[in-house]
Design a protein around this motif. Structure first.
Motif, PDB file in Angstrom:
ATOM      1  N   PHE A   1      38.857 -12.415 -38.736  1.00 16.76           N
ATOM      2  CA  PHE A   1      40.133 -11.718 -38.853  1.00 16.76           C
ATOM      3  C   PHE A   1      39.965 -10.216 -38.631  1.00 16.76           C
ATOM      4  O   PHE A   1      39.198  -9.551 -39.334  1.00 16.76           O
ATOM      5  CB  PHE A   1      40.732 -11.979 -40.232  1.00 16.76           C
ATOM      6  N   ASP A   2      40.664  -9.687 -37.625  1.00 17.13           N
ATOM      7  CA  ASP A   2      40.649  -8.259 -37.290  1.00 17.13           C
ATOM      8  C   ASP A   2      39.261  -7.734 -36.935  1.00 17.13           C
ATOM      9  O   ASP A   2      39.021  -6.526 -37.009  1.00 17.13           O
ATOM     10  CB  ASP A   2      41.222  -7.424 -38.444  1.00 17.13           C
ATOM     11  N   SER A   3      38.331  -8.605 -36.562  1.00 13.04           N
ATOM     12  CA  SER A   3      36.970  -8.129 -36.322  1.00 13.04           C
ATOM     13  C   SER A   3      36.292  -8.737 -35.096  1.00 13.04           C
ATOM     14  O   SER A   3      35.344  -8.144 -34.581  1.00 13.04           O
ATOM     15  CB  SER A   3      36.088  -8.393 -37.555  1.00 13.04           C
TER      16      SER A   3
ATOM     17  N   ASP B   1      36.488 -22.588 -38.614  1.00  8.78           N
ATOM     18  CA  ASP B   1      37.318 -22.835 -39.793  1.00  8.78           C
ATOM     19  C   ASP B   1      37.657 -21.516 -40.480  1.00  8.78           C
ATOM     20  O   ASP B   1      36.893 -20.550 -40.422  1.00  8.78           O
ATOM     21  CB  ASP B   1      36.584 -23.778 -40.747  1.00  8.78           C
ATOM     22  N   ASP B   2      38.792 -21.487 -41.127  1.00  8.03           N
ATOM     23  CA  ASP B   2      39.291 -20.232 -41.706  1.00  8.03           C
ATOM     24  C   ASP B   2      40.172 -20.533 -42.904  1.00  8.03           C
ATOM     25  O   ASP B   2      40.928 -21.509 -42.903  1.00  8.03           O
ATOM     26  CB  ASP B   2      40.100 -19.465 -40.652  1.00  8.03           C
ATOM     27  N   GLN B   3      40.067 -19.684 -43.914  1.00  6.18           N
ATOM     28  CA  GLN B   3      40.957 -19.783 -45.072  1.00  6.18           C
ATOM     29  C   GLN B   3      41.740 -18.495 -45.321  1.00  6.18           C
ATOM     30  O   GLN B   3      42.524 -18.425 -46.265  1.00  6.18           O
ATOM     31  CB  GLN B   3      40.134 -20.118 -46.329  1.00  6.18           C
ATOM     32  N   LEU B   4      41.550 -17.503 -44.448  1.00  4.66           N
ATOM     33  CA  LEU B   4      42.115 -16.181 -44.700  1.00  4.66           C
ATOM     34  C   LEU B   4      43.517 -16.018 -44.109  1.00  4.66           C
ATOM     35  O   LEU B   4      44.390 -15.404 -44.721  1.00  4.66           O
ATOM     36  CB  LEU B   4      41.186 -15.108 -44.138  1.00  4.66           C
TER      37      LEU B   4
ATOM     38  N   VAL C   1      36.911 -17.412 -50.933  1.00  4.52           N
ATOM     39  CA  VAL C   1      37.543 -17.352 -49.611  1.00  4.52           C
ATOM     40  C   VAL C   1      36.850 -16.291 -48.758  1.00  4.52           C
ATOM     41  O   VAL C   1      36.588 -16.501 -47.571  1.00  4.52           O
ATOM     42  CB  VAL C   1      39.048 -17.058 -49.728  1.00  4.52           C
ATOM     43  N   GLY C   2      36.527 -15.159 -49.365  1.00  3.79           N
ATOM     44  CA  GLY C   2      35.801 -14.125 -48.631  1.00  3.79           C
ATOM     45  C   GLY C   2      34.448 -14.614 -48.162  1.00  3.79           C
ATOM     46  O   GLY C   2      34.061 -14.397 -47.001  1.00  3.79           O
ATOM     47  N   VAL C   3      33.722 -15.294 -49.035  1.00  2.00           N
ATOM     48  CA  VAL C   3      32.411 -15.833 -48.653  1.00  2.00           C
ATOM     49  C   VAL C   3      32.565 -16.871 -47.550  1.00  2.00           C
ATOM     50  O   VAL C   3      31.796 -16.894 -46.581  1.00  2.00           O
ATOM     51  CB  VAL C   3      31.704 -16.429 -49.887  1.00  2.00           C
ATOM     52  N   PHE C   4      33.557 -17.746 -47.698  1.00  2.00           N
ATOM     53  CA  PHE C   4      33.820 -18.782 -46.699  1.00  2.00           C
ATOM     54  C   PHE C   4      34.005 -18.160 -45.319  1.00  2.00           C
ATOM     55  O   PHE C   4      33.383 -18.571 -44.335  1.00  2.00           O
ATOM     56  CB  PHE C   4      35.072 -19.563 -47.117  1.00  2.00           C
TER      57      PHE C   4
ATOM     58  N   ALA D   1      36.059 -26.213 -30.535  1.00  2.00           N
ATOM     59  CA  ALA D   1      36.759 -25.477 -31.578  1.00  2.00           C
ATOM     60  C   ALA D   1      38.218 -25.332 -31.200  1.00  2.00           C
ATOM     61  O   ALA D   1      38.579 -25.402 -30.013  1.00  2.00           O
ATOM     62  CB  ALA D   1      36.137 -24.094 -31.782  1.00  2.00           C
ATOM     63  N   ALA D   2      39.070 -25.130 -32.199  1.00  2.00           N
ATOM     64  CA  ALA D   2      40.480 -24.843 -31.977  1.00  2.00           C
ATOM     65  C   ALA D   2      40.931 -23.862 -33.049  1.00  2.00           C
ATOM     66  O   ALA D   2      40.523 -23.967 -34.211  1.00  2.00           O
ATOM     67  CB  ALA D   2      41.319 -26.118 -32.022  1.00  2.00           C
ATOM     68  N   PHE D   3      41.780 -22.902 -32.663  1.00  2.00           N
ATOM     69  CA  PHE D   3      42.181 -21.858 -33.601  1.00  2.00           C
ATOM     70  C   PHE D   3      43.445 -21.177 -33.100  1.00  2.00           C
ATOM     71  O   PHE D   3      43.847 -21.356 -31.938  1.00  2.00           O
ATOM     72  CB  PHE D   3      41.068 -20.814 -33.760  1.00  2.00           C
TER      73      PHE D   3
END
Length: 299
Positions: free
Chosen positions: A17-19, A214-217, A186-189, A243-245
């Protein structure tokens, strides 16, 4: 006159995210020359702002002012293949086009590294604007108006299949649904998967990409703004995607697939039609490792 070709970008790539962002071979082109007024033309019929609020024009003017060069006006021509408000970096393409075009017209007084900093300050997302200028896969951090980044060139053995809905999703709307804080886990994930994504794409360890994407943010919240988005991602995996996102803030969904799977785009398009999503588009793209190109420069 200068003519530029600026690539589309796909940011976040799931957990980054944003990076993290990358450039793909879908392009806007911009022609620019100094003029005695503001003249802006859409060369392909796509509706664009034709006054001084045009993002290419206003960004170019800002660079002239920063460099202390007298500014009378510009004549700009635009061809917009990157769809607006679909998570493919249309705003970044405008900002980079304005900065790179103006810098070229002035004799290139500003380095690309400084243009990267300026683009991030204007556009706000270095994970979009930096790969739009440099190409490739970029990991970027904006800290006190300076972008710290690493560009990695990605092998051409992947396709990036953009599944583009028939509706826009404004970045402001997509950000408004995100929580102000998240639990530590969530941050660690996300941190672990963002690191795995960047290294796996660069090294060619594509078997990691499904876990890495995968993402939880942000995606669990933004998918609610994209009707059928979860269904599309599941079908991408059913068809063998690595992958899909969500691309950027959406509404586009992106699949990473083996370049040998030349039928993937046709397969997902058939499934979209079976679902009644006849207005959606599918574009099979490749990495752009070059970034913005000056195609023509005349005195």
């Amino acid at each position: 006159m200068v003519r530029l070709k600026i690539p589309a970008t796909s940011a976040n790539i799931g957990p980054g995210f944003d990076s993290i962002g990358l450039a793909v071979n879908l392009y806007n082109t911009v022609t620019m020359e100094e003029w005695d007024s503001c003249v802006i033309e859409s060369l392909d019929g796509v509706a664009v702002p034709c006054d001084e609020n045009n993002l290419i024009y206003s960004t170019a003017r800002q660079l002239y002012q920063l460099c202390g060069v007298p500014f009378r006006g510009l004549k700009i021509g635009q061809v917009n293949h990157i769809p607006f408000a679909r998570g493919l970096g249309s705003s970044s393409a405008c900002v980079i086009g304005g900065l790179k075009g103006a810098n070229t017209l002035m004799g290139k007084p500003v380095s690309d590294n400084e243009l990267i900093n300026l683009a991030a300050s204007v556009e706000g997302h270095p994970d979009n604007s930096t790969p739009a200028l440099l190409g490739g896969l970029v990991t970027a951090v904006l800290d006190q108006n300076k972008v710290y980044y690493v560009k990695q060139e990605i092998k051409n053995d992947l396709h990036f299949v953009a599944i583009i809905p028939d509706f826009e999703l404004k970045t402001s709307q997509a950000r408004a649904v995100l929580p102000d804080s998240v639990p530590r886990q969530v941050g660690v994930f996300n941190l672990s998967r963002a690191a795995l994504m960047s290294v796996s794409l660069y090294s060619g360890n594509y078997q990691n990409l499904r876990i890495a994407a995968d993402d939880q943010l942000h995606q669990p919240y933004r998918l609610k703004l994209i009707p059928n988005g979860q269904w599309v991602m599941e079908n991408c995996y059913n068809l063998g995607a690595y992958a899909a996102f969500i691309s950027g803030a959406g509404s586009t969904l992106m699949a990473i697939v083996d370049a040998k799977r030349i039928d993937f785009g046709d397969c997902i398009l058939r499934r979209l039609h079976e679902q009644g999503l006849n207005g959606w588009q599918v574009r099979t793209l490749s990495i752009d490792n070059t970034g913005t190109q000056i195609e023509e420069e005349q005195a």
